[in-house]
Design a protein around this motif. Structure first.
Motif, PDB file in Angstrom:
ATOM      1  N   LEU A  15       0.831  -1.206   0.000  1.00 19.32           N
ATOM      2  CA  LEU A  15       0.000   0.000   0.000  1.00 19.32           C
ATOM      3  C   LEU A  15       0.868   1.258   0.000  1.00 19.32           C
ATOM      4  CD1 LEU A  15      -2.814  -1.092   2.476  1.00 19.32           C
ATOM      5  CD2 LEU A  15      -3.011  -0.812  -0.018  1.00 19.32           C
ATOM      6  N   GLY A  16       1.984   1.216   0.716  1.00 21.88           N
ATOM      7  CA  GLY A  16       2.896   2.360   0.743  1.00 21.88           C
ATOM      8  C   GLY A  16       3.436   2.680  -0.634  1.00 21.88           C
ATOM      9  N   LEU A  17       3.827   1.648  -1.366  1.00 25.40           N
ATOM     10  CA  LEU A  17       4.321   1.871  -2.735  1.00 25.40           C
ATOM     11  C   LEU A  17       3.202   2.390  -3.633  1.00 25.40           C
ATOM     12  CD1 LEU A  17       6.593  -1.273  -3.155  1.00 25.40           C
ATOM     13  CD2 LEU A  17       7.329   1.106  -2.921  1.00 25.40           C
ATOM     14  N   VAL A  56      -7.469  -1.736  -2.722  1.00 24.04           N
ATOM     15  CA  VAL A  56      -6.953  -1.350  -4.034  1.00 24.04           C
ATOM     16  C   VAL A  56      -8.015  -1.647  -5.087  1.00 24.04           C
ATOM     17  CG1 VAL A  56      -4.527  -1.799  -3.413  1.00 24.04           C
ATOM     18  CG2 VAL A  56      -5.843  -3.564  -4.589  1.00 24.04           C
ATOM     19  N   THR A  57      -7.898  -0.962  -6.211  1.00 27.22           N
ATOM     20  CA  THR A  57      -8.700  -1.267  -7.386  1.00 27.22           C
ATOM     21  C   THR A  57      -7.735  -1.607  -8.517  1.00 27.22           C
ATOM     22  OG1 THR A  57      -8.740   1.043  -8.110  1.00 27.22           O
ATOM     23  CG2 THR A  57     -10.573   0.303  -6.743  1.00 27.22           C
ATOM     24  N   THR A  58      -8.275  -2.148  -9.593  1.00 23.07           N
ATOM     25  CA  THR A  58      -7.439  -2.491 -10.735  1.00 23.07           C
ATOM     26  C   THR A  58      -8.013  -1.890 -12.010  1.00 23.07           C
ATOM     27  OG1 THR A  58      -8.635  -4.563 -11.117  1.00 23.07           O
ATOM     28  CG2 THR A  58      -6.657  -4.685  -9.747  1.00 23.07           C
ATOM     29  N   TYR A  59      -7.145  -1.715 -12.959  1.00 25.42           N
ATOM     30  CA  TYR A  59      -7.547  -1.333 -14.313  1.00 25.42           C
ATOM     31  C   TYR A  59      -6.506  -1.906 -15.273  1.00 25.42           C
ATOM     32  CZ  TYR A  59      -4.063   2.416 -13.789  1.00 25.42           C
ATOM     33  OH  TYR A  59      -2.905   3.134 -13.578  1.00 25.42           O
ATOM     34  N   ASP A  60      -6.924  -2.145 -16.500  1.00 26.06           N
ATOM     35  CA  ASP A  60      -6.034  -2.726 -17.498  1.00 26.06           C
ATOM     36  C   ASP A  60      -5.603  -1.671 -18.509  1.00 26.06           C
ATOM     37  OD1 ASP A  60      -6.324  -5.191 -16.297  1.00 26.06           O
ATOM     38  OD2 ASP A  60      -7.847  -5.895 -17.696  1.00 26.06           O
ATOM     39  N   LEU A  76      -9.950   3.931   1.187  1.00 27.19           N
ATOM     40  CA  LEU A  76      -9.946   2.954   2.276  1.00 27.19           C
ATOM     41  C   LEU A  76      -8.539   2.400   2.476  1.00 27.19           C
ATOM     42  CD1 LEU A  76     -11.725   1.420   4.318  1.00 27.19           C
ATOM     43  CD2 LEU A  76     -12.114  -0.295   2.531  1.00 27.19           C
ATOM     44  N   GLY A  77      -7.845   2.155   1.360  1.00 26.33           N
ATOM     45  CA  GLY A  77      -6.468   1.675   1.427  1.00 26.33           C
ATOM     46  C   GLY A  77      -5.531   2.689   2.066  1.00 26.33           C
ATOM     47  N   LEU A  78      -5.722   3.965   1.752  1.00 25.26           N
ATOM     48  CA  LEU A  78      -4.902   5.020   2.372  1.00 25.26           C
ATOM     49  C   LEU A  78      -5.124   5.075   3.879  1.00 25.26           C
ATOM     50  CD1 LEU A  78      -5.310   7.854  -0.283  1.00 25.26           C
ATOM     51  CD2 LEU A  78      -3.185   6.642   0.295  1.00 25.26           C
ATOM     52  N   ASN A  79      -6.378   4.934   4.301  1.00 17.60           N
ATOM     53  CA  ASN A  79      -6.673   4.924   5.739  1.00 17.60           C
ATOM     54  C   ASN A  79      -6.062   3.703   6.415  1.00 17.60           C
ATOM     55  OD1 ASN A  79      -8.103   7.331   5.669  1.00 17.60           O
ATOM     56  ND2 ASN A  79     -10.052   6.311   5.268  1.00 17.60           N
ATOM     57  N   HIS A  80      -6.135   2.561   5.742  1.00 25.40           N
ATOM     58  CA  HIS A  80      -5.540   1.336   6.293  1.00 25.40           C
ATOM     59  C   HIS A  80      -4.023   1.476   6.385  1.00 25.40           C
ATOM     60  CE1 HIS A  80      -5.690  -2.813   7.514  1.00 25.40           C
ATOM     61  NE2 HIS A  80      -4.878  -3.188   6.527  1.00 25.40           N
ATOM     62  N   LYS A  82      -2.354   4.235   6.879  1.00 25.80           N
ATOM     63  CA  LYS A  82      -2.058   5.092   8.035  1.00 25.80           C
ATOM     64  C   LYS A  82      -2.095   4.290   9.327  1.00 25.80           C
ATOM     65  CE  LYS A  82      -3.838   9.288   5.936  1.00 25.80           C
ATOM     66  NZ  LYS A  82      -4.945  10.237   5.859  1.00 25.80           N
ATOM     67  N   SER A  83      -3.081   3.400   9.447  1.00 22.44           N
ATOM     68  CA  SER A  83      -3.211   2.563  10.641  1.00 22.44           C
ATOM     69  C   SER A  83      -2.013   1.616  10.780  1.00 22.44           C
ATOM     70  CB  SER A  83      -4.519   1.767  10.560  1.00 22.44           C
ATOM     71  OG  SER A  83      -4.593   0.827  11.584  1.00 22.44           O
ATOM     72  N   ILE A  84      -1.640   0.968   9.685  1.00 23.79           N
ATOM     73  CA  ILE A  84      -0.488   0.057   9.710  1.00 23.79           C
ATOM     74  C   ILE A  84       0.791   0.827  10.023  1.00 23.79           C
ATOM     75  CG2 ILE A  84       0.962  -1.457   8.296  1.00 23.79           C
ATOM     76  CD1 ILE A  84      -1.603  -2.299   6.822  1.00 23.79           C
ATOM     77  N   SER A  85       0.939   2.001   9.448  1.00 19.55           N
ATOM     78  CA  SER A  85       2.136   2.821   9.677  1.00 19.55           C
ATOM     79  C   SER A  85       2.265   3.204  11.151  1.00 19.55           C
ATOM     80  CB  SER A  85       2.107   4.083   8.820  1.00 19.55           C
ATOM     81  OG  SER A  85       2.198   3.754   7.462  1.00 19.55           O
ATOM     82  N   LEU A  86       1.156   3.544  11.776  1.00 19.94           N
ATOM     83  CA  LEU A  86       1.169   3.900  13.198  1.00 19.94           C
ATOM     84  C   LEU A  86       1.557   2.688  14.045  1.00 19.94           C
ATOM     85  CD1 LEU A  86       0.675   5.915  15.473  1.00 19.94           C
ATOM     86  CD2 LEU A  86      -1.740   5.263  15.401  1.00 19.94           C
ATOM     87  N   GLU A  87       0.952   1.538  13.769  1.00 19.53           N
ATOM     88  CA  GLU A  87       1.291   0.321  14.513  1.00 19.53           C
ATOM     89  C   GLU A  87       2.763  -0.026  14.341  1.00 19.53           C
ATOM     90  OE1 GLU A  87      -1.198  -3.233  14.384  1.00 19.53           O
ATOM     91  OE2 GLU A  87      -2.778  -1.983  13.505  1.00 19.53           O
ATOM     92  N   TRP A  88       3.260   0.083  13.108  1.00 10.72           N
ATOM     93  CA  TRP A  88       4.660  -0.236  12.842  1.00 10.72           C
ATOM     94  C   TRP A  88       5.586   0.713  13.603  1.00 10.72           C
ATOM     95  CZ3 TRP A  88       8.129  -3.552  11.768  1.00 10.72           C
ATOM     96  CH2 TRP A  88       9.417  -3.147  11.435  1.00 10.72           C
ATOM     97  N   SER A  89       5.273   1.980  13.596  1.00  8.22           N
ATOM     98  CA  SER A  89       6.096   2.974  14.277  1.00  8.22           C
ATOM     99  C   SER A  89       6.189   2.663  15.773  1.00  8.22           C
ATOM    100  CB  SER A  89       5.520   4.366  14.046  1.00  8.22           C
ATOM    101  OG  SER A  89       6.303   5.331  14.689  1.00  8.22           O
TER     102      SER A  89
END
Length: 105
Positions: A15-17, A56-60, A76-80, A82-89
């Motif tokens: 998600l970060g990438l 995430v969504t996809t397109y071809d 939703l992915g951006l919010n997730h 942020k949550s993972i980043s906080l936990e990791w920190s």
């Protein structure tokens, strides 16, 4: 040192990438592999899970007579992320504290 990475942390890494730009599957795998030892066979289930969870969504896009499937992070992915980043920190800070021996009894 080889460290086992959790699925949550792998999700966060992907998600970060994707928060920087869209990637097609192979290019995303190559980018992740610059930082984390992960196989291609591991990445595609991660991408399917992120998509099924609405992160995430996809397109071809056509490329040399074939389609490349691109992945794009959702709000939703951006919010997730942020949550993972906080936990990791918080986790990283705790481990760094212990590794420095900076504990108080």
């Amino acid at each position: 040192m080889t460290v086992q990475i959790s699925s949550k942390l792998l999700d966060g890494s992907v998600l970060g990438l994707l928060s920087v730009k869209d990637y097609y599957g192979y290019a995303l795998t190559q980018e992740v592999q610059k930082y984390i030892a992960v196989s291609e066979s591991t990445m595609y289930p991660v991408l399917r899970r992120l998509k099924s969870n609405g992160l995430v969504t996809t397109y071809d896009e056509p490329y040399q007579g074939r389609n490349r499937r691109y992945y794009r992070i959702t709000n939703l992915g951006l919010n997730h992320l942020k949550s993972i980043s906080l936990e990791w920190s918080q986790f990283k800070n705790s481990v760094d504290t212990m590794l420095r021996g900076d504990i108080h009894e």
